[in-house]
Design a protein around this motif. Structure first.
Motif, PDB file in Angstrom:
ATOM      1  N   ASN A 171       0.732  -1.215   0.070  1.00 52.71           N
ATOM      2  CA  ASN A 171      -0.101  -0.014  -0.062  1.00 52.71           C
ATOM      3  C   ASN A 171       0.682   1.157  -0.017  1.00 52.71           C
ATOM      4  O   ASN A 171       0.134   2.222   0.402  1.00 52.71           O
ATOM      5  CB  ASN A 171      -0.739  -0.109   1.242  1.00 52.71           C
ATOM      6  N   TRP A 172       2.210   1.351  -0.314  1.00 55.13           N
ATOM      7  CA  TRP A 172       2.708   2.348  -0.322  1.00 55.13           C
ATOM      8  C   TRP A 172       2.436   3.366  -1.412  1.00 55.13           C
ATOM      9  O   TRP A 172       2.781   4.500  -1.539  1.00 55.13           O
ATOM     10  CB  TRP A 172       4.410   1.866  -0.735  1.00 55.13           C
ATOM     11  N   ALA A 173       1.758   2.851  -2.331  1.00 58.01           N
ATOM     12  CA  ALA A 173       1.202   3.863  -3.540  1.00 58.01           C
ATOM     13  C   ALA A 173       0.381   5.061  -2.819  1.00 58.01           C
ATOM     14  O   ALA A 173       0.421   6.021  -3.444  1.00 58.01           O
ATOM     15  CB  ALA A 173       0.479   3.057  -4.593  1.00 58.01           C
ATOM     16  N   LEU A 174      -0.255   4.777  -1.564  1.00 62.47           N
ATOM     17  CA  LEU A 174      -0.827   5.993  -1.111  1.00 62.47           C
ATOM     18  C   LEU A 174      -0.166   7.109  -0.785  1.00 62.47           C
ATOM     19  O   LEU A 174      -0.630   8.090  -0.835  1.00 62.47           O
ATOM     20  CB  LEU A 174      -1.658   5.285   0.028  1.00 62.47           C
ATOM     21  N   LEU A 175       1.000   6.686  -0.222  1.00 60.18           N
ATOM     22  CA  LEU A 175       2.026   7.749   0.166  1.00 60.18           C
ATOM     23  C   LEU A 175       2.595   8.509  -1.054  1.00 60.18           C
ATOM     24  O   LEU A 175       2.746   9.596  -1.022  1.00 60.18           O
ATOM     25  CB  LEU A 175       3.169   7.264   0.884  1.00 60.18           C
ATOM     26  N   GLU A 176       2.947   7.595  -2.069  1.00 57.17           N
ATOM     27  CA  GLU A 176       3.206   8.341  -3.555  1.00 57.17           C
ATOM     28  C   GLU A 176       2.318   9.184  -4.041  1.00 57.17           C
ATOM     29  O   GLU A 176       2.538  10.388  -4.683  1.00 57.17           O
ATOM     30  CB  GLU A 176       3.723   7.188  -4.390  1.00 57.17           C
ATOM     31  N   GLN A 177       1.176   8.740  -3.983  1.00 62.29           N
ATOM     32  CA  GLN A 177       0.030   9.380  -4.586  1.00 62.29           C
ATOM     33  C   GLN A 177      -0.130  10.652  -3.998  1.00 62.29           C
ATOM     34  O   GLN A 177      -0.593  11.725  -4.930  1.00 62.29           O
ATOM     35  CB  GLN A 177      -1.469   8.792  -4.724  1.00 62.29           C
ATOM     36  N   ARG A 178       0.139  10.953  -2.805  1.00 60.45           N
ATOM     37  CA  ARG A 178      -0.155  12.047  -2.004  1.00 60.45           C
ATOM     38  C   ARG A 178       1.231  12.776  -2.161  1.00 60.45           C
ATOM     39  O   ARG A 178       1.270  13.903  -1.521  1.00 60.45           O
ATOM     40  CB  ARG A 178      -0.599  11.839  -0.442  1.00 60.45           C
ATOM     41  N   LYS A 179       2.133  12.225  -2.795  1.00 64.81           N
ATOM     42  CA  LYS A 179       3.491  13.133  -3.036  1.00 64.81           C
ATOM     43  C   LYS A 179       4.248  13.402  -1.591  1.00 64.81           C
ATOM     44  O   LYS A 179       4.626  14.160  -1.287  1.00 64.81           O
ATOM     45  CB  LYS A 179       3.434  14.342  -3.784  1.00 64.81           C
ATOM     46  N   LEU A 180       4.047  12.252  -0.659  1.00 63.91           N
ATOM     47  CA  LEU A 180       4.505  12.316   0.722  1.00 63.91           C
ATOM     48  C   LEU A 180       5.853  11.544   0.569  1.00 63.91           C
ATOM     49  O   LEU A 180       6.827  11.860   1.313  1.00 63.91           O
ATOM     50  CB  LEU A 180       3.757  11.581   1.791  1.00 63.91           C
ATOM     51  N   VAL A 181       6.178  10.568  -0.407  1.00 65.17           N
ATOM     52  CA  VAL A 181       7.635   9.906  -0.685  1.00 65.17           C
ATOM     53  C   VAL A 181       7.696   9.863  -2.285  1.00 65.17           C
ATOM     54  O   VAL A 181       6.527   9.966  -2.803  1.00 65.17           O
ATOM     55  CB  VAL A 181       7.438   8.625  -0.110  1.00 65.17           C
ATOM     56  N   ASN A 182       8.909   9.856  -2.506  1.00 58.73           N
ATOM     57  CA  ASN A 182       9.111  10.207  -3.940  1.00 58.73           C
ATOM     58  C   ASN A 182       9.589   8.586  -4.286  1.00 58.73           C
ATOM     59  O   ASN A 182       9.970   7.472  -3.434  1.00 58.73           O
ATOM     60  CB  ASN A 182      10.217  11.199  -4.433  1.00 58.73           C
ATOM     61  N   ALA A 183      10.086   8.508  -5.702  1.00 60.85           N
ATOM     62  CA  ALA A 183      10.348   7.031  -5.961  1.00 60.85           C
ATOM     63  C   ALA A 183      11.638   6.566  -5.466  1.00 60.85           C
ATOM     64  O   ALA A 183      11.710   5.357  -5.147  1.00 60.85           O
ATOM     65  CB  ALA A 183      10.426   7.180  -7.764  1.00 60.85           C
ATOM     66  N   GLU A 184      12.476   7.454  -5.383  1.00 62.36           N
ATOM     67  CA  GLU A 184      13.829   7.248  -4.798  1.00 62.36           C
ATOM     68  C   GLU A 184      13.785   6.646  -3.216  1.00 62.36           C
ATOM     69  O   GLU A 184      14.379   5.522  -2.940  1.00 62.36           O
ATOM     70  CB  GLU A 184      14.844   8.277  -4.669  1.00 62.36           C
ATOM     71  N   GLN A 185      12.920   7.238  -2.666  1.00 63.04           N
ATOM     72  CA  GLN A 185      12.480   6.804  -1.213  1.00 63.04           C
ATOM     73  C   GLN A 185      12.169   5.360  -1.194  1.00 63.04           C
ATOM     74  O   GLN A 185      12.555   4.561  -0.351  1.00 63.04           O
ATOM     75  CB  GLN A 185      11.755   7.792  -0.451  1.00 63.04           C
TER      76      GLN A 185
END
Length: 173
Positions: free
Chosen positions: A113-127
């Motif tokens: 479920n990490w995509a939730l954080l990516e969608q909200r721009k709270l983490v980036n692809a590198e993280q």
């Protein structure tokens, strides 16, 4: 026929009449019942005192209720207690010092479920890539809408719940 003057065989000489025996039995049952009732009242009062107040966490429900973004957390991860502490190590002399832990409600997301954080721009692809490489997951404290503290967490598969396997008890299977 001549009757014998000996006492009858129904009741030996020197025993109390049956009315006194039943009164003693009823009295002992009443005393035992009173002790049981008092014990129940004392137990209930200790339980209610121990579970009340904001300083006691007595169930998972308390942790779930306090979790940041609790609906999202419970659906896509698990509520948690986050603890922040600092460890200081001196080498000469060798000593270890630990600060008092600061606890706060947190949430651990399942790795799917990490995509939730990516969608909200709270983490980036590198993280996300770094966290995946170490086979970890993300956890956060604070509300996702207002600058949460997000960390890549290491899942310790070796962690044991020593409450389930007490010394002398059987190990859980």
């Amino acid at each position: 026929m001549k009757r014998n003057s000996k006492p009858s065989g129904n009741r030996p000489v020197g025993n109390k009449p049956s009315g006194i025996k039943s009164a003693i039995n009823y009295a002992s049952v009443a005393v035992m019942g009173a002790i049981f009732a008092i014990g129940m009242l004392v137990g209930i009062s200790f339980t209610s005192v121990a579970s009340s107040g904001p300083t006691n966490i007595v169930s998972r429900d308390v942790i779930d209720t306090a979790a940041p973004n609790k609906d999202l957390c419970l659906q896509y991860g698990a509520s948690a207690i986050a603890m922040d502490a600092k460890v200081f190590v001196t080498l000469n002399p060798f000593k270890v010092y630990v600060s008092q832990a600061k606890t706060q409600p947190g949430c651990v997301l399942r790795s799917s479920n990490w995509a939730l954080l990516e969608q909200r721009k709270l983490v980036n692809a590198e993280q996300v890539k770094e966290c995946k490489n170490r086979m970890n997951t993300f956890g956060f404290t604070g509300q996702l809408e207002s600058s949460p503290d997000i960390n890549c967490l290491y899942e310790n598969d070796n962690a044991q719940n020593l409450f389930l396997n007490q010394l002398g008890g059987s190990s859980p299977s």
